[in-house]
Scaffold this motif. Structure first.
Motif, PDB file in Angstrom:
ATOM      1  N   SER A  67       1.120   4.054  -2.926  1.00  0.00           N
ATOM      2  CA  SER A  67       0.924   5.653  -2.651  1.00  0.00           C
ATOM      3  C   SER A  67       2.176   6.399  -3.389  1.00  0.00           C
ATOM      4  O   SER A  67       2.039   7.121  -3.917  1.00  0.00           O
ATOM      5  CB  SER A  67       0.816   5.647  -1.261  1.00  0.00           C
ATOM      6  OG  SER A  67      -0.239   5.087  -0.492  1.00  0.00           O
ATOM      7  N   LEU A  68       3.091   5.732  -3.014  1.00  0.00           N
ATOM      8  CA  LEU A  68       4.322   6.603  -3.671  1.00  0.00           C
ATOM      9  C   LEU A  68       4.243   6.524  -5.422  1.00  0.00           C
ATOM     10  O   LEU A  68       4.784   7.820  -5.811  1.00  0.00           O
ATOM     11  CB  LEU A  68       5.693   5.810  -3.055  1.00  0.00           C
ATOM     12  CG  LEU A  68       7.078   6.336  -3.506  1.00  0.00           C
ATOM     13  CD1 LEU A  68       7.106   7.725  -3.099  1.00  0.00           C
ATOM     14  CD2 LEU A  68       8.217   5.413  -3.204  1.00  0.00           C
TER      15      LEU A  68
ATOM     16  N   ASN B 293     -10.136   4.525   0.018  1.00  0.00           N
ATOM     17  CA  ASN B 293      -9.182   5.601   0.684  1.00  0.00           C
ATOM     18  C   ASN B 293      -8.572   5.934  -0.683  1.00  0.00           C
ATOM     19  O   ASN B 293      -7.437   6.528  -0.424  1.00  0.00           O
ATOM     20  CB  ASN B 293      -7.915   4.472   0.971  1.00  0.00           C
ATOM     21  CG  ASN B 293      -8.218   3.974   2.508  1.00  0.00           C
ATOM     22  OD1 ASN B 293      -7.934   4.614   3.598  1.00  0.00           O
ATOM     23  ND2 ASN B 293      -8.887   2.570   2.475  1.00  0.00           N
ATOM     24  N   ASP B 294      -9.352   6.314  -1.565  1.00  0.00           N
ATOM     25  CA  ASP B 294      -9.000   7.249  -2.686  1.00  0.00           C
ATOM     26  C   ASP B 294      -7.656   6.998  -3.384  1.00  0.00           C
ATOM     27  O   ASP B 294      -6.904   8.044  -3.877  1.00  0.00           O
ATOM     28  CB  ASP B 294      -8.830   8.880  -2.226  1.00  0.00           C
ATOM     29  CG  ASP B 294     -10.192   9.315  -1.798  1.00  0.00           C
ATOM     30  OD1 ASP B 294     -11.027   9.000  -2.237  1.00  0.00           O
ATOM     31  OD2 ASP B 294     -10.212  10.187  -0.581  1.00  0.00           O
ATOM     32  N   PHE B 295      -7.347   5.820  -3.565  1.00  0.00           N
ATOM     33  CA  PHE B 295      -6.067   5.605  -4.388  1.00  0.00           C
ATOM     34  C   PHE B 295      -6.672   5.515  -5.816  1.00  0.00           C
ATOM     35  O   PHE B 295      -7.834   4.993  -6.096  1.00  0.00           O
ATOM     36  CB  PHE B 295      -5.696   3.909  -4.229  1.00  0.00           C
ATOM     37  CG  PHE B 295      -4.991   3.785  -2.945  1.00  0.00           C
ATOM     38  CD1 PHE B 295      -3.775   4.110  -2.856  1.00  0.00           C
ATOM     39  CD2 PHE B 295      -5.732   3.288  -1.771  1.00  0.00           C
ATOM     40  CE1 PHE B 295      -2.816   3.957  -1.360  1.00  0.00           C
ATOM     41  CE2 PHE B 295      -4.980   3.009  -0.511  1.00  0.00           C
ATOM     42  CZ  PHE B 295      -3.716   3.655  -0.437  1.00  0.00           C
TER      43      PHE B 295
ATOM     44  N   LYS C 227       1.775   6.447  -7.216  1.00  0.00           N
ATOM     45  CA  LYS C 227       0.654   7.248  -7.853  1.00  0.00           C
ATOM     46  C   LYS C 227       1.129   8.616  -7.425  1.00  0.00           C
ATOM     47  O   LYS C 227       0.764   9.426  -8.047  1.00  0.00           O
ATOM     48  CB  LYS C 227      -0.567   6.879  -7.046  1.00  0.00           C
ATOM     49  CG  LYS C 227      -1.226   5.522  -7.297  1.00  0.00           C
ATOM     50  CD  LYS C 227      -1.232   5.229  -8.990  1.00  0.00           C
ATOM     51  CE  LYS C 227      -2.113   6.469  -9.328  1.00  0.00           C
ATOM     52  NZ  LYS C 227      -2.181   6.283 -11.062  1.00  0.00           N
ATOM     53  N   LYS C 228       1.656   8.998  -6.296  1.00  0.00           N
ATOM     54  CA  LYS C 228       2.164  10.349  -5.878  1.00  0.00           C
ATOM     55  C   LYS C 228       3.117  10.718  -6.969  1.00  0.00           C
ATOM     56  O   LYS C 228       3.012  11.942  -7.569  1.00  0.00           O
ATOM     57  CB  LYS C 228       3.007  10.183  -4.608  1.00  0.00           C
ATOM     58  CG  LYS C 228       3.265  11.737  -4.295  1.00  0.00           C
ATOM     59  CD  LYS C 228       4.242  11.834  -2.938  1.00  0.00           C
ATOM     60  CE  LYS C 228       4.830  13.095  -2.791  1.00  0.00           C
ATOM     61  NZ  LYS C 228       5.532  12.741  -1.463  1.00  0.00           N
TER      62      LYS C 228
ATOM     63  N   VAL D 289       0.698  -1.176  -0.144  1.00  0.00           N
ATOM     64  CA  VAL D 289      -0.061  -0.037  -0.138  1.00  0.00           C
ATOM     65  C   VAL D 289       0.655   1.023  -0.002  1.00  0.00           C
ATOM     66  O   VAL D 289       0.668   2.224  -0.683  1.00  0.00           O
ATOM     67  CB  VAL D 289      -0.987  -0.009   1.202  1.00  0.00           C
ATOM     68  CG1 VAL D 289      -1.370   1.646   1.327  1.00  0.00           C
ATOM     69  CG2 VAL D 289      -1.980  -1.004   0.955  1.00  0.00           C
ATOM     70  N   ASN D 290       2.085   1.249   0.680  1.00  0.00           N
ATOM     71  CA  ASN D 290       2.766   2.427   0.665  1.00  0.00           C
ATOM     72  C   ASN D 290       3.364   2.593  -0.699  1.00  0.00           C
ATOM     73  O   ASN D 290       3.653   3.575  -0.910  1.00  0.00           O
ATOM     74  CB  ASN D 290       3.943   2.149   1.925  1.00  0.00           C
ATOM     75  CG  ASN D 290       3.352   2.333   3.257  1.00  0.00           C
ATOM     76  OD1 ASN D 290       2.267   2.892   3.394  1.00  0.00           O
ATOM     77  ND2 ASN D 290       3.922   1.689   4.092  1.00  0.00           N
TER      78      ASN D 290
END
Length: 380
Positions: free
Chosen positions: A159-160, A192-194, A162-163, A155-156
Motif C-alpha cells: 500500500s505504501l 481490495n483495489d491494489f 503504490k501510494k 500488504v501494508n
C-alpha cells in the motif's frame, strides 16, 4: 477468449522479448542475511548465524564494471539487488545511491520488514524502478510459510509503495501446499483495489524435498485454471480501473513461467507474426539461461542460474565482469545446456523448459521439463 486478454498476452511477450534483448541484467545477492527463514528458501541450507555482507568496495567496483560493459555492448545496465534481504545490508543506502549515480536501472527483491517511510524516501532518491515482494497465499498459509505477521506487513508495504507511485511485483512460489492459493490471492489483491504492476508465480524448486514440487498433472491443472480465471476477469467490469482516462486492469499478469507459452500457442492466443518472431531465435521468450542474464551470489560467484551449481562461470573477486561474460566457462556452459532433450520440440526456441527443475526432479539438467511432455504443451 476475450480480445483484450489476447492483446495483453501478445503485448506482454513482445515487451518481455524486447526488454531481455536490450539489457545486461544482474541479480546481485549482496547478503545472505534475512530476518525470515521461509520454508522454501534455498538459503535454508546455510547456518542461521553465518551472515555475509558483500564488501561495499567490491559492490561499487562491480557496479562500475556492469555499467561500463553495458555501454560498450549497447545494452541497458540493469541490476536487481537481493539477498537474503538487501535492505539489511549496513551500506544499503550507499549501494542504491551509488548505483543510481552511475546510471544503472535499479530494482529490489526484498522482504517487507524494513519498508517504511524512511526506506521509501531512500527509494525515491535512488530512483528505484521496481520492487518485488513475495506472498505465498492468503494470510494463514503465508504466515505459516514466511512467519507470523508477514502477510499484513507485506500488504501494508504494498500500500505504501503504490501510494508513492512505485512499480511493484508480487511473486508466489508454488508447491503442492499452496497450488490452490493463487486465485484467492489474486482476487484479494483485485477486490481490495491494489494496482499490481506484475503478478507472477514460479515453481517451488528443491533437490532435498522433491515430493512437495507440483506434478505435471497439478501444473497442467493450475495453468488451465489460471487461464480460465484470467478470461473471466477480462470480461468483468470490476477488473478495471480508470487511470489517465484509460481503463486498465487492476492486476497485470506475468507469463514468465516457462510452459505458459506453448499452452497459449495451442489455445490460439499468440498472433501469427509474434509466433514467427519468437520461434526464430533461441530462448526468445522462455528461460533466460542463454540470455544476458546473470546472478552474483553473496560469495562473489557469478552463475547463469542460482539454482544450478553447474552454471558457475566465474567470481567477481577474481575476475572482471567482461572477462567472466566473455570467458570460456560461460561459453561452454551455454553450449552444453542448450543442447538438451527439448531440441526436437516445436517450442525449442520459444520455451526451453526449466533446466533446474529437470535436474532436481529427474536428476538430469538436459532432460525435458518434468511438467511437460504431452499434448497439452507439444504440437502434434
Amino acid at each position: 477468449m476475450n480480445e483484450q486478454l489476447q492483446k495483453y498476452i501478445n503485448d506482454w511477450y513482445v515487451q518481455y522479448h524486447t526488454t531481455t534483448e536490450g539489457q545486461l541484467y544482474f541479480q546481485f545477492h549482496i547478503t545472505n542475511t534475512c530476518e525470515g527463514r521461509c520454508q522454501h528458501c534455498y538459503f535454508n541450507e546455510l547456518p542461521a548465524d553465518q551472515q555475509v555482507f558483500v564488501d561495499f568496495e567490491l559492490i561499487k567496483r562491480t557496479i562500475d564494471q556492469i555499467v561500463q560493459y553495458s555501454r560498450e555492448l549497447g545494452l541497458k545496465p540493469t541490476i536487481d539487488f537481493t539477498g537474503g534481504d538487501p535492505l539489511l545490508h549496513p551500506k544499503i543506502d550507499e549501494v542504491l545511491l551509488y548505483a543510481h549515480d552511475k546510471g544503472a536501472s535499479i530494482g529490489l527483491k526484498c522482504c517487507s520488514n524494513k519498508i517504511n517511510d524512511k526506506t521509501v524516501h531512500l527509494f525515491k532518491l535512488a530512483n528505484i524502478e521496481r520492487v518485488c515482494l513475495s506472498l505465498e497465499g492468503m494470510k494463514t498459509f503465508n504466515d505459516m510459510m514466511r512467519g507470523k505477521g508477514d502477510f499484513d506487513r507485506t500488504v501494508n508495504a504494498l500500500s505504501l509503495l503504490k501510494k508513492e507511485g512505485f512499480y511493484v511485483r508480487i511473486k508466489m512460489t508454488i508447491s503442492k501446499l499452496n497450488k490452490h492459493q493463487v486465485a484467492p490471492l489474486m482476487l484479494f489483491l483485485i477486490n481490495n483495489d491494489f494496482q499490481i504492476d506484475s503478478f507472477m508465480w514460479a515453481r517451488y524448486w528443491t533437490k532435498e524435498n522433491t515430493k512437495l514440487c507440483v506434478s505435471k498433472m497439478e501444473y497442467e491443472q493450475l495453468i488451465k485454471q489460471q487461464f480460465e480465471l484470467l478470461d473471466d476477469l477480462y470480461n468483468s467490469p470490476q477488473f478495471y480501473v480508470t487511470r489517465n482516462n484509460k481503463q486498465i486492469p487492476k492486476l497485470f499478469y506475468d507469463f514468465k513461467e516457462h510452459l505458459w507459452y506453448p499452452f497459449l500457442v495451442e489455445k490460439g492466443c499468440i498472433y501469427k507474426e509474434n509466433k514467427e518472431t519468437f520461434e526464430k531465435k533461441r530462448y526468445s521468450t522462455g528461460c533466460t539461461i542463454a540470455k544476458n542474464v546473470y546472478v552474483i551470489d553473496f560469495n562473489g560467484d557469478v552463475l547463469k542460474c542460482r539454482k544450478m551449481d553447474s552454471s558457475l562461470i566465474g567470481n567477481i573477486k577474481n575476475s572482471g565482469i567482461p572477462q567472466i561474460v566473455e570467458g570460456p566457462l560461460h561459453e561452454a556452459f551455454v553450449r552444453r545446456i542448450t543442447d538438451n532433450m527439448c531440441s526436437q520440440c516445436n517450442y525449442f526456441n520459444s520455451c526451453g523448459g526449466c533446466r533446474a527443475m529437470s535436474e532436481a526432479i529427474l536428476g538430469d539438467e538436459l532432460a525435458i521439463d518434468p511438467c511437460c511432455g504431452d499434448s497439452l504443451y507439444r504440437e502434434a
